[in-house]
Structures are given as structure tokens and as C-alpha cells.
Design a protein around this motif. Structure first.
Motif, PDB file in Angstrom:
ATOM      1  N   MET A 138      -1.496   4.346  -1.013  1.00 35.90           N
ATOM      2  CA  MET A 138      -2.839   4.126  -0.484  1.00 35.90           C
ATOM      3  C   MET A 138      -2.870   4.321   1.024  1.00 35.90           C
ATOM      4  SD  MET A 138      -5.183   3.655  -2.684  1.00 35.90           S
ATOM      5  CE  MET A 138      -6.552   2.807  -1.916  1.00 35.90           C
TER       6      MET A 138
ATOM      7  N   ARG B 223       0.820  -1.212   0.000  1.00 36.06           N
ATOM      8  CA  ARG B 223       0.000   0.000   0.000  1.00 36.06           C
ATOM      9  C   ARG B 223       0.859   1.270   0.000  1.00 36.06           C
ATOM     10  NH1 ARG B 223      -5.558  -0.815   1.415  1.00 36.06           N
ATOM     11  NH2 ARG B 223      -5.712   1.329   2.194  1.00 36.06           N
TER      12      ARG B 223
ATOM     13  N   ASN C 272       1.656   2.786  -3.934  1.00 39.13           N
ATOM     14  CA  ASN C 272       0.872   3.793  -4.624  1.00 39.13           C
ATOM     15  C   ASN C 272       0.231   4.765  -3.620  1.00 39.13           C
ATOM     16  OD1 ASN C 272      -1.070   2.134  -3.583  1.00 39.13           O
ATOM     17  ND2 ASN C 272      -2.350   2.138  -5.420  1.00 39.13           N
TER      18      ASN C 272
ATOM     19  N   MET D 147      -3.898  -0.858  -8.708  1.00 41.87           N
ATOM     20  CA  MET D 147      -3.979  -1.800  -7.594  1.00 41.87           C
ATOM     21  C   MET D 147      -5.234  -2.659  -7.693  1.00 41.87           C
ATOM     22  SD  MET D 147      -3.403  -0.949  -3.636  1.00 41.87           S
ATOM     23  CE  MET D 147      -3.152  -2.239  -2.440  1.00 41.87           C
TER      24      MET D 147
END
Lengths: 421, 272, 460
Positions: free
Chosen positions: B73, B68, B71, B109
Motif C-alpha cells: 500500500m 503497509r 501488501n 487489509m
């Protein structure tokens, strides 16, 4: 590449604007709340003070006790208004015409005579002497002195004439006009005269009505919630009850007023304007909310508690009443208080059952005619006299404090006893 | 699944990884904190194009946390903090000049549970190209949708059902729809966080084949619970344990001759 | 309130029964509670319930039936000729008798026949009450005696008490049903009387509403005009204005609170919205009437528009403010129910927050948001105090929000507040309006609750 960069910039612009819209919506809501509370505070706080005039009163024995017996009954029935008028005339001998005399007498409130009477009744020795006494001024004088209305408005509107303004100025010049804390507002009943109107009747009415509501709706609501959450079989009937409760919670409050009018007044012939009927109507209105809150609190108690009790041989009823219900009680109480607070602010259904009557006396029981705080606000807001605007705002302040205390109690209760499973 | 793991790697037609080519993404000294608690310690790893990198390890070891990060997130989680450097084509992804929105367009993703939007199949795939303005006309958009669904191996099954809600597909189809959705914006890297954990074995096999095909065009990072899956689909494997990257290397080496005894314990099933 | 005294006596009796039952059970067990099937306290409760429940039932039946029974018994004592009176005059006569009996009317100037009837009424009531009290107390005492004699070590007192408790709880849960039945019955009954006098279609489609015009009984069109279309139109306009304020602000506030606001912003905004929700409607009415109405009129004057000081706009705006927290808290719940995985999916493609909200969260939450808005509409339609204080009474059929309009709730209040005979079409019209209001809000709620529930199920 630059097209992509442009596009990205546009998208971020949209993002920023969207976010700003959200922030503005919140800001609007907060600003409205602030304006609302601020406006009411600003308008209503003046009602906590009232204007009084210092008079040098000749308590003439011949007027109030001609027989000279000092008999309390005779003293209570005597005409003290004359003494107040005479005191004013003695202060301003230049008022000779009929109209002028009337205007002069209008400076003091009717309440002045009662204030004098109360003083004389407690101290009969004052009879025959002179007494310097602060007496309440009339509403128009009150408005002028507190600066709620300026003198041009009052004179142009015909509320005060030039003579009266001059007299006030003269009284003010020698320090005979002052404001003092308006205790009468919290101890007196309603009145047609703004300066005499008090909130006590409505406050007592609200407390009585809420007491009836609590006594009726709390046990009924808890019993219903316990049954529906813990014992009810899943069938058509309980489904019906459940749907019914959810819908009742969203029925407009005025419909409950119609129900009260048709059933409690029309069918059962209960007295109009009584806290008993008000409480009945409000408890029917609160019941669905209370049941929903109580069920949520019961459902939050984990099943392991029930299992534990059942495993040591308790009956299902014992496991609920000994373990589940006590654990759910803080939640149930919180929900009930919030429901009560909503009922306490309710006006419309009470209008339907006649709690809107003009009632001077402070109610002594649940069948006496009575008003409640929100209805008092409605009545005063409707009154044309300017003096009532201030009273209305002040009554709202009292109502809001009342509700704030209830809600605060709910918050404290939740903080104190809330348990996470 | 009780038989011993067969570590025979499937020969593929994919081009061999040019080891000396610069990595697509590389992480150096990555630490992650959730509030006070540190979830990742000093992770270094390179992600290469045309290669599937598998992150394995027992649950709670930090592999999902790490993927995660790639990117960003983790930005969505309120009190998560990331330290260290992660670069995409040499550019730091935390660089204020690099927009998180365009980063995510380049690093797509796919999640553990299929999460199609409650819209039609077509709209699910078209969503990305629309917001990024990748299609100038409806026709172009149609082409992108069709191509993405084809590459996700779903076109044959949904060509006639483009207007049905994405949620009406089966679990495996939903997950392939999510993959199509991710590749519709033409990313360079695809992150997959246990993409098969909610699927049955047949759907899983289908996705694994797909991953192998996608390797031709993308850099792929996959988090997986199943060592068989890592062995089947990946070329490079990294083993995480207690928030630390314990060991990484070519998949074959990790599974046949791990250097660290924790890795050995895990891949031979002694713990995990 | 001698009824209260009677209830208190019965409670004392029940308490006595409890101690007696408990003592007897303890005595029978010889001090060893294990020899009993149930604990002594259950035996006490068993006796207390046998004492209180039958007596309470008698009391309740009497309270319901008393007016009818008394009325029948009073018939022979009514003044001669009263059988031939019209319904209205008969009610009036009963009212006179009632008020004399209550001591509200002076003896002088009252018809002797009325006085006689009033005396008889008081007598009947008194003897009725004495009878009731004796019956209730006798029943209570009898219940104690009988149930106490049944106490044995093997008596399943706990089971009996628990069964009774369950029955009491079932009764409590039916109060909600009874309330609905009461509402429906009273509205239907009174409306039926109204529609017997005013045709249904005139009411529903008539364009003229002036119930107050009837001055004399013999006047032409004495029942006034009861065309409710202007009222429905007024309600609609005000609701529309309120929604135009509440939905955008409420929705955006909810978005900001759930998706953007940090901890600190939420700590300020959330209680502020809750406070807006907690302010009584009469306060909003005061604000609308005293502050917003005049301000709008002045502003209108300033730009050369003619704004009534009681306008649909003022009432609608303030009502909108009142409903903001309603919309925001409901849509907040609804948007929170949208799974985080959907948001993640959108972010992972590179959507911005607003794109995610507008294109993924909103569509996913749409049914729930529609449900929330419908509930808010039903709230606005049923809201009374704001419109009573700020919207006016004039039944103008207009689409101009700057004019005064009237609403269903306003008319219900004006028709029923003040002294009215209970039979005129005027007061009955209020019930017909109440029926419409109830039907509309109920339908809206049922739809809204169904939509919201279906939406919730989708994500569970």
C-alpha cells in the motif's frame, strides 16, 4: 490458472486504455491551446509591419499654399492628396485613362496625404522642393506585399487589377516598396480603412473602464467581505446575502449588460458608450467574484491573530483593520486582479450599453464615447475587408498580452506574499 | 482500564501453530524511506498461518508503515521507497512477475477507520469478487456475499438491510463490513491497521472475537495501540521502537519476560 | 463632470474636518492622549464623517431623483400639444430636446418650441446643480461645526466611528442584493411591457421567430413573429454539442491530473488548462468564425455534406473547448474531496487504479460531478460572444447541427445593438429573452450549488 492470468491481462489492458484516455484528453487540451495561440500569433504578427511606398513628391507651393503666407491654418487645410496622386502619376505616366488614374491613386493609402501634411507642417521649408517620402500603401497592396493573399486571389477577387500588380512590381524592382514597423497601429484610433486602423482608442478605453471598475468594486468588495466574514451575525439576512452572492457570480454576463441598459442608460440617463457605464456594469459583474476571493483570504487568517489583538484591548474593528486585513491583503489583491482580468476580457455586457459604436477618437475621459479591446476585436472580426483579419488577430495579441501581464502580476503577488499558516 | 493488565491468555480451540512449517510471509532487512527520512530500519519478521501477529509500539514507531509494506500500500504514497525483501510463499512481492493487484487480492487489509464505499452493503462486499471475477453467476456472488458476511459475524444484523448504504451502519458494523469486504476475495493474509481504534469497547470486543475466529483460516497481522488487545488476541508479538523492530516472540513471553529493557518499559507502561 | 468637482470639494472639506477635529481633541487633552476616551485621530474621523456622510447622502439622492424632478418641472415649458402625443412620439420629442440641449443638434431646422424647451432644460439643470452644490457644501460645513462642538475628552468618538464603519460595510454588502433586485426588476418590468403586446403563450410556444419583419407601422403583423421555440432549440443544440466535447475531455483530464499525472506533467497541464480558461470569449468567437467554421464547411464539401459556414457545430465545438477547463477544475476539486481511505479500501482488495476510479471514486463523486456539469451547462447557455460570432442569426427550427441556428444570447445582442427605439416589441423581446435566460441559469445554478454543497457536507 490461465483463465485467471487472462483475466488479469484484460484488467491491465483496461487500466492502460483508461490511463491513455486521460492522457489523450490532456493532450487534446494542450494541442488546442497551442493551435489557438499559434494560429493567432501567425495571423496577427503581420500587423506589426506595414507596407510603404517610396514616392518622389513635388511639394508644389501653388497647390497647398497658393497665397504664399505659410499660414499654419491654411497649410493644415490644404489638399495633400493631390500631391501624392501627382507623384504617382509622374512615376507611371502610362496611366492615362480615368480608371487607370483612379487605380494608380488607390495604391497609396489615404493616410499618405496625412503623412505628407505632418511632414510639411513641421518643416515648411520643404514647400516648393521635391521630397522623397515613404508613404503607407493601401491595404490591398499591403496584403499582396506581405504575402497574406497571393496575387491570383487579389486579382480574381477584383481587389487589384493587372495594371496595379504591374506597377507594384515596377516599384518593387527599384526598391521603392518596403515594410516598416507599424507604429500607427499602437498610436491610432479605429478607422474604416484596415491599413489605418489602430488600437490606441480601444486600449485607452479599456484602461479607463478598468480604472472605473477598480475604483468602484475594490472598496465595495473589501468592505462587504470584511463585514460578511468578520462581523455579520449568522441569520436569515446574511444567509440571503451569501446565497445571492454565490448565484450572482454565475449569472451570464450579458444579463448584467441588460441591467446596465435598463438602469444606467434608461433610468439614470448616463451617456451611451462611455467607460463610466462600462465600468459600472463590469464592477457589478466582478463584485461577487471579488467578495468571494476576499472572504477566502480573510478566512485563511488564523483566529489566533484576532485573539491576540483583542487580548491587548483592541476593539473588534481595530483587530480587523490593524491585523487581519493587512495579512489578508495579498490574497485579496490577487483575487481582485484575477477578477479584473476577467472583466477586461468581457465583451457581451458592453455591447448592450453601446460600447460597440464606431469610434475614431481616442477617449479623453470616462464620459467620452469609447470602445474597449475585446469589443474592438469583435468589430474588426466582423469587418469584411481581408486587411482586418490581420488587425483582429493583432488586437487579440494585444488583449492577451494585457491579460497575461495582469495574471502574471497576480502570480508574482501570490508567490511573493503567500503565507501558509 | 486502570487495573493491571491481566496476561492470562485465553485458551482457544484453534490449532496450535506448527512452528516448523514455512512462514506465509517473511520480511528480511526491510528499510522504508519517505523522501529523505528513513522510517524503518532493517526489519526481519515472519508471518505464519493460523496465527495472529501483533505489532505494538509507541506512535510513530513505524508499525503502520511496516504493515503497509506487506501488501504494497506504500506504492500509493508518492515518495515512499521500500528496500529489502518481503516474500509471500517464498516469492518476493516486489518481483516484477508478481502483480500488485493480485498480491493485494491475496493480502487483504482493514483500516483504522471503517471506510465502507458509499454503496449498498451488498455492493460493498460484492465489489472485490466482481473485479477479480470470482463469481460466474449472480447466484454464486450472492453465496460469496452471504458467506463473507457470515464469517464477519454480520449476517444476522444486515441480512434484511443488504440494499441499504454501507455508511448507514454503526461504526462497529461498518468495520465488520470492511472485514467482510476483505475476506470476500478469499485472501491468505489479512492485515489490520488498528482496526478498533475508532470503536467503542463493545464493538471492539466483538471484533476481537472475530479476529480469533478468523485465525482458523488466515494469517493475521494486527497493528494495535492497546497492549491489552495485543495480549488478548495475538499469539506472536513484535515490539517496534523508533523505526526498529526491537524484540519479537510469543506474546506471553513478550508481556511476561521481555528481554529488552525498552520492551519492558513499554509493556509495563513506563513510556509509550 | 461638475459632479466630480463637487465630490472632490466635499472630500477636501472632510479632510479639513479631520484635521480640525484632531486638533481640537489634542488641545482639549492638553497633549495627553490618555485623558481622552478615544485617540485624537478618532475625533478627527468623527468630524470628517459628520461632514461627508450627510452631504454624500444628499448628493446620492439628487443623482437618483434629478431626472424625475427635472422632467416634472419641464412639463409646463414643453411645446403646446405635446400632452396629447402618443408615448412613442413623446419620447421622441424629449430625445430631440435632450440632444439640442447637449449641443448635438444644429439650431437651424429645429422647431423653436423645442429650442425654447431645451433652453429651459439647461437652465433647470444648471440651477438644480447650483442648489445641490450649495446644499451639500452647507451641510458638510454644518456637520463640521456641530460635531466639532461636541468634542469632549469623554466623547466616545471611536465607538461612533466604528458604528459608522459597520453601517458603511453593511451598505456595501447589500450592493449584491441590490444588483439582483435591479436585474429582476428591470427584466420583469420590460418583459411585462413586451407581454402586454405579444401574448405569453405565443412567445413561449410559437414556432416562428422573425422580429425584424416589421417594416412599416401599419403593416399587417407589424410586430413581427415572436415565437421563441426555434431560439430555445438552437440554444439547446449548441449547449448539447458543447457538453459532448467538454464533459468527456474535461472529466478525463481531471482524472488524469488528479490520479495519474506526475509532478512534471501537472506542471505543464495545469497552467495550460488555466490559460484556456483565461482566454476571453471574444477570442474563441474569432476562432470559431474565422478558423473552425470555414474548416468545417470545407471538410463538409470534401465528404459531400452541406455545412453552413455559420453552423451550430462550429459554435458548439469551440464553446466545448472553452468549457473544458471549467469542467476539469470543478471535477478535480470534487474528486479530490473523495477521502483517500476509500481509495485505499479499494486498492487493498486488489483493484487497479482505473477500477478504483470508475467504481469507487466516480460513484462517490457523482453528485459533485453532476453539480459541476450543471454549472457548466449554465455557463454554456449564457455564453454570448462565441455564438454571436459563429452561430448565425437564422432562427431555423432544426436538429441538424450542420445548419445555422440562433440562440437566446445571439438574439438579445442583435435585437439591442444598433439604434432602436426603446419601446418597440423588438427591443422589449430582448428583455423577455433575458428573463428566460436569467431564470434558467439561476435555476440551474441553485440546483448545482445545492447538490455540490450537500456532496461536500457528506465528507466533512
Amino acid at each position: 490458472m490461465s483463465a485467471a492470468a487472462n483475466r488479469l491481462r484484460r484488467r491491465h489492458g483496461a487500466e492502460w486504455r483508461f490511463r491513455a484516455c486521460g492522457a489523450i484528453a490532456i493532450a487534446i487540451a494542450i494541442a488546442i491551446l497551442a493551435a489557438l495561440l499559434g494560429g493567432i500569433l501567425w495571423q496577427g504578427v503581420g500587423a506589426l509591419w506595414r507596407t510603404e511606398i517610396l514616392l518622389d513628391i513635388d511639394i508644389d507651393a501653388g497647390t497647398i499654399d497658393p497665397a504664399g503666407t505659410r499660414d499654419p491654418a491654411a497649410l493644415a487645410g490644404a489638399d495633400y492628396g493631390v500631391l501624392v496622386k501627382n507623384a504617382l502619376r509622374a512615376r507611371f505616366p502610362e496611366a492615362t485613362e480615368r480608371k487607370q488614374k483612379r487605380d494608380l491613386a488607390a495604391l497609396a493609402s489615404n493616410e499618405a496625404a496625412y503623412a505628407l501634411r505632418d511632414r510639411v507642417m513641421t518643416e515648411p521649408g520643404l514647400i516648393g522642393t521635391r521630397l522623397k517620402l515613404w508613404v503607407p500603401a493601401s491595404s490591398d497592396v499591403d496584403m499582396l506585399w506581405k504575402g497574406v493573399l497571393d496575387r491570383d486571389t487579389l486579382v480574381d477577387g477584383g481587389r487589384l487589377d493587372a495594371d496595379q500588380v504591374a506597377w507594384i512590381d515596377a516599384l518593387a524592382a527599384d526598391g521603392s516598396v518596403a515594410t516598416s514597423f507599424n507604429a500607427a497601429f499602437f498610436t491610432g484610433g479605429d478607422s474604416r480603412e484596415p491599413e489605418q486602423a489602430g488600437i490606441a482608442g480601444a486600449l485607452v478605453g479599456t484602461i479607463l473602464t478598468m480604472a472605473v471598475t477598480l475604483v468602484l468594486s475594490f472598496p465595495l468588495g473589501v468592505a462587504a467581505a470584511v463585514y460578511l466574514e468578520e462581523f455579520a451575525p449568522k441569520n436569515r439576512w446574511t444567509d440571503l446575502i451569501e446565497v445571492n452572492i454565490n448565484n450572482l457570480a454565475a449569472v451570464p454576463s450579458i444579463v448584467f449588460g441588460l441591467l446596465g441598459l435598463a438602469v444606467f442608460l434608461g433610468f439614470f440617463g448616463l451617456p451611451r458608450s462611455a467607460p463610466l457605464v462600462g465600468g459600472l456594469v463590469l464592477s457589478l459583474m466582478t463584485l461577487p467574484t471579488l467578495i468571494i476571493a476576499a472572504r477566502a483570504a480573510l478566512a485563511a487568517v488564523p483566529p489566533s491573530i484576532r485573539d491576540g489583538a483583542l487580548a491587548v484591548g483592541a476593539s473588534p474593528l481595530q483587530s480587523v483593520f490593524h491585523h487581519v486585513l493587512p495579512l489578508a491583503m495579498p490574497g485579496i489583491l490577487t483575487g481582485s486582479i484575477i477578477g479584473m482580468a476577467r472583466a477586461a476580457g468581457e465583451t457581451a455586457p458592453l455591447l448592450m450599453i453601446g460600447m460597440v459604436a464606431f469610434i475614431v477618437d481616442i477617449p479623453g475621459g470616462i464620459t467620452d464615447p469609447s470602445s474597449v479591446l475585446p469589443v474592438q476585436v469583435y468589430l474588426w472580426a466582423d469587418a469584411p475587408e481581408r486587411g482586418f483579419a490581420e488587425k483582429t488577430a493583432a488586437a487579440i495579441l494585444v488583449l492577451l498580452v494585457f491579460l497575461a501581464v495582469m495574471n502574471l502580476a497576480a502570480v508574482v503577488l501570490r508567490r511573493r506574499f503567500e503565507r501558509r499558516w | 482500564m486502570n487495573q493491571p493488565i491481566a496476561f492470562t491468555l485465553k485458551p482457544t480451540s484453534a490449532p496450535a501453530v506448527a512452528v516448523d512449517s514455512p512462514p506465509k510471509m517473511s520480511a528480511r532487512g526491510v528499510d522504508v524511506f519517505y523522501g529523505e527520512k528513513q522510517a524503518l530500519f532493517d526489519v526481519d519478521i515472519d508471518i505464519h498461518r493460523n496465527r495472529v501477529t501483533a505489532l505494538i509500539g509507541p506512535s510513530g514507531c513505524g508499525k503502520s508503515t511496516f504493515i503497509r509494506c506487506l501488501n504494497r500500500m506504500n506504492d500509493v504514497i508518492a515518495d515512499a521507497r521500500v528496500r529489502g525483501s518481503i516474500t509471500l510463499d517464498g516469492q518476493d512481492i516486489h518481483d516484477p512477475g508478481l502483480d500488485v493487484v493480485s498480491l493485494r487480492a491475496r493480502v487483504g487489509m482493514v483500516f483504522q477507520k471503517p471506510n465502507p464505499f458509499p454503496k449498498s452493503v451488498y455492493e460493498n462486499v460484492a465489489y472485490g469478487p466482481r473485479i477479480h471475477g470470482l463469481a460466474a453467476s449472480r447466484g454464486e456472488l450472492d453465496d460469496i456475499v452471504r458467506a463473507s458476511l457470515e464469517r464477519a459475524g454480520l449476517w444476522g444484523e444486515v441480512a434484511e438491510r443488504l440494499n441499504e448504504p454501507g455508511t448507514s451502519l454503526s461504526g462497529g458494523q461498518q468495520q465488520r463490513l470492511c472485514i467482510a469486504r476483505a475476506i470476500a476475495v478469499d485472501p491468505e493474509v489479512i492485515l489490520m491497521d488498528e482496526p478498533c481504534s475508532a470503536l467503542d469497547p463493545i464493538a471492539t470486543a466483538r471484533i476481537e472475537e472475530l479476529i480469533d475466529e478468523l485465525r482458523l483460516n488466515f494469517a493475521i497481522v494486527i497493528v494495535t495501540h492497546s497492549m491489552q488487545q495485543a495480549a488478548r488476541v495475538s499469539q506472536h508479538t513484535a515490539f517496534f521502537h523508533l523505526g526498529k523492530l526491537v524484540e519479537q516472540g510469543p506474546t506471553e513471553q513478550i508481556f511476561t519476560s521481555p528481554r529488552d529493557e525498552r520492551t519492558q518499559g513499554y509493556v509495563t507502561g513506563r513510556f509509550g | 463632470m461638475s459632479h466630480v468637482a463637487l465630490a472632490a470639494i466635499l472630500l477636501l472639506l472632510a479632510a479639513l474636518g479631520y484635521t480640525m477635529g484632531r486638533r481640537r481633541a489634542t488641545a482639549l487633552s492638553g497633549g495627553q492622549a490618555r485623558r481622552l476616551h478615544s485617540l485624537p485621530s478618532y475625533h478627527g474621523l468623527y468630524v470628517a464623517l459628520w461632514c461627508a456622510l450627510p452631504a454624500a447622502a444628499v448628493l446620492a439622492v439628487w443623482l437618483v431623483a434629478e431626472p424625475q424632478i427635472i422632467a416634472v418641472l419641464l412639463m409646463p415649458s414643453l411645446p403646446p400639444g405635446s400632452a396629447g402625443l402618443t408615448d412613442g412620439a413623446f419620447q421622441l420629442l424629449l430625445g430631440d430636446i435632450e440632444s439640442f440641449a447637449a449641443g448635438r443638434a444644429p439650431e437651424a431646422g429645429t422647431d423653436p418650441a423645442v429650442i425654447a424647451a431645451a433652453r429651459r432644460l439647461s437652465e433647470l439643470r444648471q440651477s438644480g446643480f447650483i442648489l445641490l452644490a450649495l446644499a451639500a457644501i452647507a451641510l458638510g460645513a454644518g456637520g463640521i461645526g456641530w460635531s466639532r462642538s461636541r468634542i469632549r475628552p469623554g466623547l466616545r468618538a471611536r465607538n461612533a466611528v466604528e458604528r459608522a464603519t459597520i453601517v458603511i460595510m453593511i451598505a456595501a454588502s447589500t450592493v449584491a442584493i441590490l444588483t439582483t433586485v435591479g436585474i429582476v426588476m428591470s427584466l420583469l418590468f420590460e418583459s411585462a411591457r413586451f407581454f402586454a403586446q405579444v401574448p405569453f403563450s405565443d412567445f413561449l410556444f410559437g414556432l416562428q421567430w422573425s422580429p425584424q419583419t416589421a417594416l412599416r407601422e401599419d403593416q399587417v403583423g407589424s410586430s413581427g413573429a415572436f415565437g421563441a421555440v426555434p431560439i430555445f432549440a438552437g440554444t439547446f443544440i449548441i449547449t448539447l454539442i458543447a457538453m459532448a466535447v467538454a464533459v468527456p475531455i474535461g472529466l478525463m483530464a481531471a482524472v488524469y491530473m488528479s490520479e495519474y499525472a506526475g509532478k512534471r506533467a501537472r506542471a505543464i497541464a495545469k497552467p495550460a488548462l488555466e490559460m484556456l480558461a483565461g482566454i476571453p470569449t471574444v477570442v474563441y468567437g474569432f476562432i470559431a468564425a474565422i478558423m473552425v467554421g470555414p474548416a468545417l464547411r470545407d471538410a463538409g464539401e470534401w465528404v459531400g455534406l452541406d455545412v453552413a459556414s455559420e453552423s451550430a457545430l462550429a459554435a458548439g465545438l469551440v464553446m466545448g473547448v472553452m468549457i473544458i477547463p471549467f469542467v476539469s477544475s470543478l471535477s478535480d476539486d470534487v474528486m479530490n474531496a473523495v477521502p483517500q481511505t476509500l481509495r485505499d479500501g479499494s486498492y487493498a482488495i486488489g483493484a487497479t487504479k482505473s477500477e478504483t476510479i470508475v467504481r469507487v471514486v466516480f460513484p462517490a463523486a457523482l453528485p459533485g460531478i453532476i453539480g459541476a456539469v450543471l454549472l457548466a451547462v449554465s455557463r454554456a447557455v449564457g455564453e454570448t460572444m462565441i455564438v454571436v460570432m459563429a452561430a448565425g442569426l437564422a432562427a431555423n427550427l432544426t436538429a441538424n447541427p450542420l445548419q445555422a441556428v440562433t440562440t437566446v444570447t445571439v438574439q438579445i445582442v442583435t435585437l439591442l445593438v444598433g439604434d432602436q427605439e426603446f419601446d418597440s416589441p423588438k427591443t422589449l423581446a430582448a428583455f423577455a429573452l433575458g428573463l428566460v435566460l436569467f431564470a434558467v441559469t439561476l435555476a440551474t445554478n441553485v440546483i448545482a450549488l445545492r447538490v455540490v454543497r450537500r456532496y461536500r457536507e457528506q465528507y466533512e
